[in-house]
Enzyme design. Structure first.
Site: not given
Length: 1525
Positions: A158-159, A163, A209, A212-213, A437, A439
């Site tokens: 995330s971050g 995206t 992030n 974050s998606s 990704g 985690e």
């Protein structure tokens, strides 16, 4: 992995560090398997030799583009390379065909503009700098060429920028396969526009992030057979449903909740919303706003985005009503009821939120309450209704909220897919996977388990792809690779997904039993996997378990696994929402089948996710994968910060280091023969000195070093792990021995230098002593000689004094006598000179007086003659006057001004005349009075004389005493009265004289003023003349333009009657022309009397012979046949153009309304340039077109200009000054020359009233001129374009032979380096000679080469900025030498033809100059931007500075301070919205106009152009022959 063999004292290595992950240092001591290392931060570290890695001290200072080219492919090497490139804003790096993208956390617009897309379009991978566009281009080209679907997998934590990277990929694929938007919005536009909607409902702020998606997204872009985008679909995976109900501080819930709370007042009041702090689902965290984000503005933007993707206003209202219902649902709280294990609504506030939820969902409030706190159990005997305790009721509430939101998100995705549309006939797709990704947090739950399961699956796919790439590389190089082992992670996947017996199967089994808890689930895992090496149990926990993933161990907390895995819909919830009066809500919960409607049917999120993942992997397996690994450099989300520990962890999680391990299992080090010999050639000098092939030389070096297990391919050397370090150690040893030899030589040199210095000192001391002794002896000798000289000088002095006294006396006597004689002579000469001077003055005066008389008479004669000439010219000019539009108004103003000045002048003249007449009258009256006075005085004098005579007679006759006295008295009184009267007259005369003098003075003053006014008037006349001429030219241009516009309108309304193409057209035969044989026709013209012109009548479209006799038709056919051949040139003039012009003018074709001769000429030219590709043909017709256009431009005038002449004549004649000024000017139209005979140039050239066909012919000829010019320019560009590519790449291949030190091949290699530039010069010379041989106007030649040099500048400069291997010192020297060849060509071609072409190369010249300068670190930014590279932008300078590497001397680029200042300036430019693209554009427009050609070309003398024999023998063309007169 390094070993003790490769590590020696003094080696530079990498050591693990707690803060920096890896730190470099130098080995100071080796003790067995331990090494002592002094790190760069000053510390000493002791570690095992197995835990250190060698450092490449010769790595490029800016890193490498592809990390497979690293000398040492290990963790610290990869980390250092990424950190170095990130510092230079190089955020993209390859690892093979895998792209690593490091998030810059700042805008870099120059990397993503259209110019960059154009550069990467069609470029092979690795040809240009690493970029996300390169991956997209490779996928698209593979799909087009191989017809196979491709996929691009974008992963990262995330971050990391997944995206944004996906957006860039979508933009580039839309650029490659997009359609023109003729049918509304295109597919790619809709896909891009769907991102804001999906981000609003699927993204949230996390710890790492702000956007974050929280779901996986796979975008399938479908292409048709032509490679155009034809459809798309978006697949989503595992939306994080638990976030709806549970969030941790400082994270946020999904964006849409906060956007709705910031909506306009009417929206908030409608949904009964308020501050986010008042809602339970939002106030679990203290973060409610994002820095730099305005939720109110984002809400409006979201509504617009929903409009764009096709979500209607009604659906939007329903969506936000459901979102508001979820917020109100979270505020419903419960307390214990009256019965055991029952619950009830807590208070009125909760009751309000319950009612609002029911209102928003359009369902019954009581039914909603029952669905939350009651359950119905169906048994064979009866239906039992039981109540839930408060804790279970809260869980029921949260389950309903998660279900509603999940169904809403799925509906939005389905709606977007329906809006975009899919192509069922699509043959291939490109899928872009944007997925979470790996985690690993402090607390990891079911979501992290699913995410890491996904990444394990993708990592297996990734490992297989990397292994496949390795196989392809080895097969390509034809080396043996059968013994390479491949490490797979299938055991981890079996642990998770194996059925039965996997973790997911056990979890589903536990969820199906009501009495199962997380403790029993954890115990089941412990019992089942206690012997699995990938599974472990923490010592101090009863419910946690550890899984050893590919990226490391992760500890999972099983507390909520069972709850989060359940995905069934409660029957009460289903029935409640299915019965909703809102069609939108009812559509989210369609009725269930009959067998499942009576009870809650179990459904597992884990199983469903496994099926989705299986479907995704099948899709990816059916496509050709491409990987992009996104990396977040720091957790602060700020630019220019690179945290090593964070990055290395992401590289492990992203599988990059796993790919490196796969590479290390084979041959991690791969060097081309050139690079290998350049680095390790010193180990075997005999291999370089001998005449060996590169491959054989590499074999000799490796065999000499005793290497085993290596492989030599077709172009590369493949080394096993550790062999590179061993070769470097040997190389360091060889270089160390060489250094010691050099030290010995230096010490010897210094010792001998000291000895020589001592010897020279002793010699200097001896010389000094001898010098002092010689000085003393010399001083004694000098004193003796001085005494003798003093005696001699004294005796000389005494004798000279006596002599001088005698001499002075004699001279004094002589001077006296000579002075007296000279004085007498001078007096005589002075008198003679004065007499001569008086005589000369008198003769001069006499001659000058005579000359002035003659001069005045000549001036009077000249003035009279000029007046006559001026009147005649005035009449001519009045006939040629023109008026039009705004110029007429300007002319009227000028003429009014001139008339005003003329009126003032006439007024002053009249005043002056009146004054002179008054003075003359007054003077005449005074003169009359004076004459009267003089006559009276004369009469008085006469009377006095008479009276005196009478008195005398009386005295004589009368007695003397008696009459004497009275007479005297009477005469005296008369005399006195006359004397007084005379004095009065004198006084009046004197006063008149004084007044006359005053009048003269005033008259002189007036004359001076008049002279000043006359000067001003003359200046005004000159200005008026210039303005009149300019106005006249503008009037002609405007008139021509109006007529041409009228022609264009007529052309658009009706088809030309002469537009029929001629069937039979003789083809043009062109003789190859050189400067030696360029003048085909050049000789004396035959003189004969011209025949009378044949009367001409307009032609008819259907029957040309009806209005044109057979002889004229024959003449036209003969002319067309003649110009179809190569007629050559006569004294530099194109014969064809001259013949066409003279014939058209003779036949009066310009003045007819209908004729087809123009179309036939145009068709002849068109056939000549379309059927021929020879530049000689094009140059021939370019010269003819330019000459013919020049003649038409100076001869034709628009027919609409004649009607304006009378009005102008009246206007001009109203002013005397206008008539005079026009008479003194010569009209440009009247200063022409005779065309058909040899008369003087001063004779008048008649301009022709151009009709529609003539003006159309002129426009068509202009278009053909521009077309031919463009064809020649583009041919030259096409010819030199491949050579330019070799010019920028040539040093890379040619320097190979120079490295080996082969003296025999040096001259040949040096010649090869410059051969490509000489080919360009050869092409330029060929085109120049061709155009000069065809007498193309120098103006056009100059424009061709100016645009060509601009093209060279753009191509070379862009290649320099996009290819790092080109930004080297040696390449700069090479390009500089090539530019010197071009500069020499410009000098040889002269400024007439080359012009400012050399200035067009300023960008590449300055860039190359920057590459080859020394001491770059000492250069300041101001010096670089102002002195060295003033034409380059800061983005271009930054690009060159960061990509520069010195392959010759090993020097560095500019200092870090200069790089930092450049970065600051680039940031300011990006904030100011200044274009930040560092690439140049090529200008392919036509850089001239017809007027510029007309002004640049000289007048064409047509009188002595000799017609070809074919026309000379025909009587119809007798007018082409020169007249005898």
């Amino acid at each position: 992995m390094a070993s003790s063999v490769n590590i020696i004292i003094g080696s530079h290595i990498w050591v693990e560090d707690a803060k920096l992950a890896w730190i470099d240092g130098e080995v100071t001591r080796i003790s067995g398997d331990e090494v002592h290392v002094r790190t760069t931060n000053g510390k000493t570290v002791v570690t095992k030799t197995s835990k250190v890695f060698p450092k490449d001290t010769e790595a490029p200072p800016a890193g490498v583009d592809d990390m497979t080219r690293l000398s040492y492919l290990h963790e610290p090497g990869v980390l250092q390379n990424l950190a170095t490139r990130y510092e230079l804003n190089e955020i993209y790096t390859y690892t093979g065909n895998i792209l690593i993208a490091v998030n810059p956390f700042q805008r870099l617009p120059h990397l993503y503009d259209t110019h960059m897309m154009q550069q990467y379009k069609g470029a092979s991978l690795g040809e240009l700098s690493p970029h996300v566009f390169a991956i997209g281009d490779v996928a698209y080209r593979a799909m087009i060429n191989e017809g196979k679907s491709n996929s691009i997998l974008v992963s990262g934590e995330s971050g990391a920028g997944k995206t944004e990277t996906t957006k860039m990929l979508m933009r580039y694929l839309a650029y490659l396969g997009g359609r023109s938007g003729v049918e509304g919005r295109t597919v790619e536009q809709q896909v891009l526009e769907s991102n804001p909607v999906l981000e609003a409902f699927g993204n949230a702020k996390t710890v790492r992030n702000n956007n974050s998606s929280r779901f996986g997204k796979f975008v399938e872009i479908q292409f048709d057979k032509n490679g155009r985008i034809s459809g798309a679909a978006i697949r989503t995976y595992l939306l994080e449903r638990s976030r709806v109900c549970q969030i941790s501080d400082p994270e946020r819930n999904y964006h849409c909740f906060y956007l709705l709370c910031a909506a306009p007042i009417e929206e908030i009041e409608k949904y009964k919303l308020g501050n986010p702090k008042s809602f339970h689902y939002l106030n679990q965290s203290s973060c409610y706003e994002l820095e730099g984000v305005n939720d109110a503005h984002e809400y409006l933007a979201l509504r617009r985005a929903m409009d764009i993707v096709g979500i209607g206003e009604e659906d939007q209202e329903a969506i936000f009503r459901v979102v508001a219902a979820v917020l109100h649902l979270g505020n419903i709280n419960f307390v214990k009821g009256d019965e055991i294990d029952s619950s009830a609504i807590k208070d009125e506030k909760s009751r309000f939120h319950l009612n609002m939820t029911a209102e928003l969902l359009r369902c019954d409030a009581q039914s909603l309450e029952d669905a939350l706190i009651k359950r119905v159990m169906v048994t064979p005997e009866e239906v039992i209704t039981r109540t839930l305790d408060p804790v279970t009721a809260v869980a029921s509430r949260d389950a309903l909220a998660k279900t509603i939101y999940s169904r809403l998100f799925d509906w939005i995705v389905e709606k977007i897919n329906n809006s975009i549309g899919q192509d069922p006939h699509s043959k291939s797709i490109i899928g872009v996977l944007d997925i979470y990704g790996f985690e690993s947090f402090k607390f990891n739950s079911f979501e992290q388990f699913c995410i890491n399961f996904t990444n394990e699956k993708l990592q297996q796919h990734f490992n297989q792809h990397v292994f496949k790439m390795e196989q392809e590389e080895y097969s390509k190089e034809e080396i043996n690779w059968s013994y390479i082992e491949f490490v797979d992670n299938q055991d981890v996947l079996d642990l998770i997904e194996k059925k039965p017996g996997g973790i997911i199967s056990l979890l589903d089994e536990a969820c199906m039993f009501p009495k199962s808890t997380h403790e029993t689930f954890a115990q089941k895992l412990y019992q089942t996997f206690q012997k699995n090496k990938r599974f472990a149990k923490p010592k101090l926990s009863r419910t946690d378990f550890i899984i050893s993933h590919y990226a490391g161990e992760v500890t999972y907390q099983a507390d909520q696994f069972l709850d989060k895995n359940k995905d069934y819909v409660v029957a009460e919830h289903q029935g409640l929402l299915t019965a909703s009066k809102c069609h939108f809500v009812a559509a989210l919960f369609p009725p269930l089948p009959e067998d499942s409607s009576k009870s809650s049917k179990f459904s597992s999120i884990g199983s469903r996710f496994k099926l989705q993942l299986q479907s995704l992997m099948e899709t990816l397996s059916a496509t050709e994968p491409h990987y992009i690994r996104c990396v977040k450099p720091n957790n602060a989300l700020k630019p220019a910060i690179f945290e090593n520990v964070n990055v290395i962890q992401q590289l492990r999680c992203g599988g990059v280091l796993e790919a490196i391990r796969i590479s290390c299992a084979g041959y991690p080090t791969r060097k081309t023969f050139y690079e290998f010999l350049l680095r390790f050639g010193v180990l075997a000098p005999e291999a370089l000195d001998g005449n060996y092939d590169d491959k054989v030389a590499c074999q000799i070096v490796l065999d000499k070093m005793g290497m085993q297990g290596y492989q030599i391919g077709k172009t590369k050397v493949f080394l096993r792990a550790g062999q590179m370090a061993e070769l470097d150690a040997r190389r360091t040893e060889v270089l160390g021995n060489a250094a010691r030899k050099m030290q010995r030589r230096i010490r010897t040199y210094n010792a001998r230098k000291g000895f020589v210095a001592l010897r020279e000192s002793a010699i200097q001391l001896q010389a000094l002593c001898r010098y002092r002794m010689a000085c003393k002896q010399y001083e004694r000798f000098r004193r003796e000689a001085a005494a003798l000289r003093i005696q001699t000088k004294f005796r000389q002095h005494v004798a000279r004094r006596s002599y001088l006294a005698i001499r002075l006396s004699a001279i004094t006597l002589q001077s006296g006598f000579r002075t007296m004689i000279a004085r007498n002579e001078f007096r005589m000469k002075k008198q003679s000179k004065a007499a001569i001077h008086i005589q000369a003055k008198w003769r001069c005066h006499h001659a000058y007086a005579y000359y002035k008389k003659l001069y005045k008479a000549a001036i009077a004669t000249q003035c009279e003659w000029r007046c006559r000439v001026a009147r005649r010219e005035l009449r001519k000019l009045k006939m040629a006057a023109r008026e039009t539009g705004a110029l007429k108004e300007a002319k009227d103003k000028l003429e009014k001004r001139v008339e005003e000045l003329t009126w003032r002048l006439q007024l002053e003249k009249r005043l002056r005349t009146d004054l002179e007449e008054a003075k003359a009258q007054e003077t005449a009256q005074l003169q009359k009075a004076l004459h009267a006075m003089q006559s009276q005085l004369e009469e008085a004098k006469a009377m006095v004389i008479k009276e005196r005579e009478a008195a005398k007679k009386a005295i004589e006759e009368a007695p003397p005493v008696i009459k004497e006295t009275p007479v005297i008295v009477q005469d005296t009184e008369k005399i006195d009265s006359l004397t007084a009267e005379l004095e009065t007259v004198k006084a009046s005369l004197q006063s008149e004289t004084q007044s006359k003098e005053e009048v003269k003075q005033s008259y002189a003053t007036m004359l001076t003023k008049n002279e000043e006014l006359m000067k001003k008037l003359e200046d005004s006349e000159k200005t008026a003349n210039l303005l009149q001429e300019s106005m006249q030219r503008f009037e002609e241009k405007v008139s021509n333009l109006e007529s041409e516009n009228q022609v264009l309108r007529q052309q658009a309304m009706a088809i030309s009657p002469t537009g029929k193409a001629l069937a039979a057209r003789p083809k043009t035969t062109i003789i190859q022309r050189t400067p030696e044989n360029g003048n085909v026709v050049d000789g004396e013209m035959k003189r004969s009397s011209a025949l009378a012109p044949v009367p001409y009548t307009p032609e008819s479209e259907a029957k040309p012979q009806k209005f044109l006799n057979e002889k004229q038709q024959e003449s036209q056919d003969l002319l067309i046949k003649c110009i179809s051949q190569d007629l050559g040139f006569s004294k530099g003039r194109p014969i064809a153009a001259c013949l066409i012009y003279k014939s058209l003018l003779q036949w009066r074709s310009f003045e007819v309304e209908r004729t087809n001769i123009f179309d036939r000429i145009i068709q002849t030219i068109s056939a000549a340039i379309e059927t021929q590709e020879s530049n000689d043909v094009l140059s021939y017709w370019l010269s003819n077109s330019a000459t013919l256009l020049l003649l038409l431009q100076r001869t034709l005038k628009a027919s609409g200009a004649a009607s304006l002449t009378p009005q102008r004549r009246r206007t001009s004649s109203a002013s005397l000054f206008g008539r005079v000024s026009q008479g003194l000017r010569t009209s440009p139209q009247s200063a022409g020359f005779s065309i058909f005979n040899g008369r003087a140039l001063g004779e008048e050239l008649r301009q022709v009233e151009a009709k529609y066909p003539a003006l159309l012919f002129k426009q068509q000829l202009t278009a053909f001129l521009e077309k031919i010019y463009g064809m020649i320019r583009d041919n030259l560009k096409k010819e030199i374009s491949p050579v330019l590519g070799l010019c920028i790449q040539a040093p890379r291949t040619s320097r190979t032979s120079l490295v080996k030190g082969r003296a025999q091949a040096n001259a040949v290699a040096q010649q090869a380096l410059i051969a490509h530039w000489q080919n360009i010069v050869k092409s330029l010379n060929n085109y120049l000679n061709t155009m000069r041989a065809n007498h193309v106007p120098p103006f056009l030649i100059h424009k061709v080469f100016t645009q060509t040099f601009c093209f060279i500048n753009v191509q070379l400069f862009n290649s320099l900025l996009l290819r790092r291997e080109c930004c080297s010192f040696s390449n700069g020297e090479y390009v500089k030498a090539g530019l010197a060849e071009l500069e020499q060509w410009c000098h040889d071609a002269t400024e007439e033809y080359a012009g400012s072409a050399w200035e067009e190369l300023k960008h590449i010249r300055q860039a190359v100059g920057f590459l080859v300068i020394h001491q770059k670190p000492k250069k300041m930014l101001k010096e670089i931007t102002n002195d060295l590279c003033p034409a380059l932008s800061i983005q271009q300078l930054y690009r060159i500075s960061t990509m520069y590497w010195d392959d010759k001397y090993g020097t560095h680029s500019v200092s870090a301070e200069v790089i930092s200042n450049m970065r600051v300036m680039m940031t300011e430019d990006s904030n100011n919205a200044v274009s930040s693209s560092f690439l140049l554009d090529d200008d392919s427009s036509i850089p001239f106009s017809v007027d510029e050609i007309s002004k640049s070309m000289e007048q064409v003398e047509l009188a002595d152009v000799d017609p070809p024999p074919l026309l000379r023998e025909n009587s119809g063309f007798a007018f082409l022959l020169q007249r005898s007169e």
